[in-house]
Scaffold this active site. Structure first.
Site, PDB file in Angstrom:
ATOM      1  N   LYS A  49       0.852  -1.205   0.000  1.00  0.00           N
ATOM      2  CA  LYS A  49       0.000   0.000   0.000  1.00  0.00           C
ATOM      3  C   LYS A  49       0.883   1.249   0.000  1.00  0.00           C
ATOM      4  O   LYS A  49       0.645   2.190  -0.730  1.00  0.00           O
ATOM      5  CB  LYS A  49      -0.919  -0.001   1.231  1.00  0.00           C
ATOM      6  CG  LYS A  49      -2.050  -1.021   1.122  1.00  0.00           C
ATOM      7  CD  LYS A  49      -2.797  -1.237   2.446  1.00  0.00           C
ATOM      8  CE  LYS A  49      -3.823  -2.364   2.259  1.00  0.00           C
ATOM      9  NZ  LYS A  49      -4.466  -2.805   3.486  1.00  0.00           N
ATOM     10  N   GLN A  93      -5.014  -1.891   9.655  1.00  0.00           N
ATOM     11  CA  GLN A  93      -4.863  -3.178   8.969  1.00  0.00           C
ATOM     12  C   GLN A  93      -5.456  -4.293   9.835  1.00  0.00           C
ATOM     13  O   GLN A  93      -5.136  -4.413  11.011  1.00  0.00           O
ATOM     14  CB  GLN A  93      -3.383  -3.446   8.673  1.00  0.00           C
ATOM     15  CG  GLN A  93      -3.126  -4.692   7.861  1.00  0.00           C
ATOM     16  CD  GLN A  93      -3.680  -4.636   6.432  1.00  0.00           C
ATOM     17  OE1 GLN A  93      -3.762  -3.592   5.816  1.00  0.00           O
ATOM     18  NE2 GLN A  93      -4.074  -5.780   5.916  1.00  0.00           N
ATOM     19  N   ASP A 116     -11.562   2.609   4.385  1.00  0.00           N
ATOM     20  CA  ASP A 116     -12.062   1.252   4.126  1.00  0.00           C
ATOM     21  C   ASP A 116     -13.585   1.209   4.017  1.00  0.00           C
ATOM     22  O   ASP A 116     -14.139   0.170   3.634  1.00  0.00           O
ATOM     23  CB  ASP A 116     -11.687   0.335   5.304  1.00  0.00           C
ATOM     24  CG  ASP A 116     -10.347  -0.350   5.129  1.00  0.00           C
ATOM     25  OD1 ASP A 116     -10.067  -0.816   4.018  1.00  0.00           O
ATOM     26  OD2 ASP A 116      -9.605  -0.437   6.125  1.00  0.00           O
TER      27      ASP A 116
HETATM   28  N1  GUN Z   1      -7.105  -7.013   5.876  1.00  0.00           N
HETATM   29  C1  GUN Z   1      -7.442  -7.721   4.755  1.00  0.00           C
HETATM   30  N2  GUN Z   1      -8.144  -6.944   3.891  1.00  0.00           N
HETATM   31  C2  GUN Z   1      -8.250  -5.724   4.467  1.00  0.00           C
HETATM   32  C3  GUN Z   1      -8.866  -4.505   4.044  1.00  0.00           C
HETATM   33  O1  GUN Z   1      -9.474  -4.380   2.973  1.00  0.00           O
HETATM   34  N3  GUN Z   1      -8.765  -3.470   4.926  1.00  0.00           N
HETATM   35  C4  GUN Z   1      -8.123  -3.579   6.121  1.00  0.00           C
HETATM   36  N4  GUN Z   1      -8.103  -2.507   6.907  1.00  0.00           N
HETATM   37  N5  GUN Z   1      -7.549  -4.691   6.532  1.00  0.00           N
HETATM   38  C5  GUN Z   1      -7.616  -5.766   5.701  1.00  0.00           C
END
Ligand code: GUN
Length: 278
Positions: A49, A93, A116
């Site tokens: 990311k 995360q 998100d």
């Molecule tokens: N862990 C796996 N997929 C995601 C996601 O889309 N967002 C977040 N914050 N954590 C994740």
């Protein structure tokens, strides 16, 4: 002949367009990512990311915490980020360690910075058919991929396998908004194959290899959200790609399908929140 839904190609196109837009902006968006503990997959996702954000001109801050950090410390940091005018997008995360309630954490993120789309406000908006400040990244990426290939969803029977808050549950709403008939299956579903055989579109988000060619209708569309490793360390999805490719009309590969689209959606959301809060 099967068509491969190429998530990498579409991601690159979206990122190139975003970069052009960001190049013209004097002030750039900032994405803050909270990473707790040392789950190897989470570390890789977060690094990815950060690398992607920086490649197009988004500032990113990774806040790393040891796995025994207190919930209070994380809550305090989120309050601080909520108030910080230089931070436009906040992501925690997942998964978080067991002693930290992900609900407590997500619930206090400012919905206008909730990149998100997981806060109760944004989830409520999504489920009432209104526009949230941000849409959950993986379902958003799946819809962008289907649209890129002009796949018509209206009136189709879409079967989702997996009921997570991150993928399965929000996808129901995305598909309903586009007039699909939606069925959601999960670990307690009886006779999964009887249901998937009736699907025009199958979207699997389980994390185990569970979908094979005998469970599907010829010419169906298959979206593979799963990602796991076999004993030899090779990455695979939920779908037996080789055999399912022989009967499906469209299929997303792993890697290279939904994964890159999740990242592209995160970048789109970060820029959208920045524009919203300016
Ligand atoms: N862990 C796996 N997929 C995601 C996601 O889309 N967002 C977040 N914050 N954590 C994740």
């Amino acid at each position: 002949m099967v068509t491969i839904l190429d998530g990498k190609k579409l991601r690159d196109k979206i990122l190139a367009e975003l970069k052009l837009k960001l190049d013209k902006m004097e002030k750039k968006p900032t994405l803050a990512v909270i990473l707790i503990g040392n789950n190897p997959a989470s570390w890789i996702y977060v690094e990815n990311k950060k690398r992607t954000a920086e490649s197009i001109g988004i500032n990113s801050i990774i806040l790393r915490y040891p796995k025994d950090v207190s919930e209070e410390e994380i809550l305090d940091k989120i309050h601080e980020l909520n108030k910080d005018d230089n931070v436009n997008a906040i992501l925690v995360q997942l998964p978080t360690p067991a002693h930290i309630s992900k609900e407590n954490i997500i619930n206090i993120i400012d919905p206008r910075k909730d990149v998100d789309g997981f806060t109760p406000y944004n989830t409520g908006k999504l489920f009432s058919g209104e526009k949230p400040f941000a849409y959950p990244c993986t379902p958003k990426g799946i819809m962008l991929l289907l649209d890129e290939y002009n796949i018509n969803i209206d009136g189709k029977h879409a079967v989702i396998v997996g009921r997570s808050n991150i993928v399965g549950k929000p996808l129901i709403q995305f598909l309903l908004n586009r007039n699909a008939t939606v069925t959601i299956c999960h670990s307690h579903t009886k006779n999964l194959a009887d249901i998937t055989k009736t699907a025009d579109i199958v979207i699997s988000a389980v994390g185990e290899k569970i979908i094979n060619e005998n469970m599907l209708k010829p010419n169906c569309i298959v979206i593979d959200v799963g990602i796991s490793k076999d004993a030899a360390g090779k990455i695979h999805g939920d779908v037996d790609f080789e055999n399912v490719s022989k009967i499906a009309s469209y299929i997303s590969p792993v890697p290279g399908g939904v994964g890159p689209m999740t990242i592209a959606s995160l970048m789109l959301n970060t820029v959208e929140l920045f524009e919203l809060n300016r």
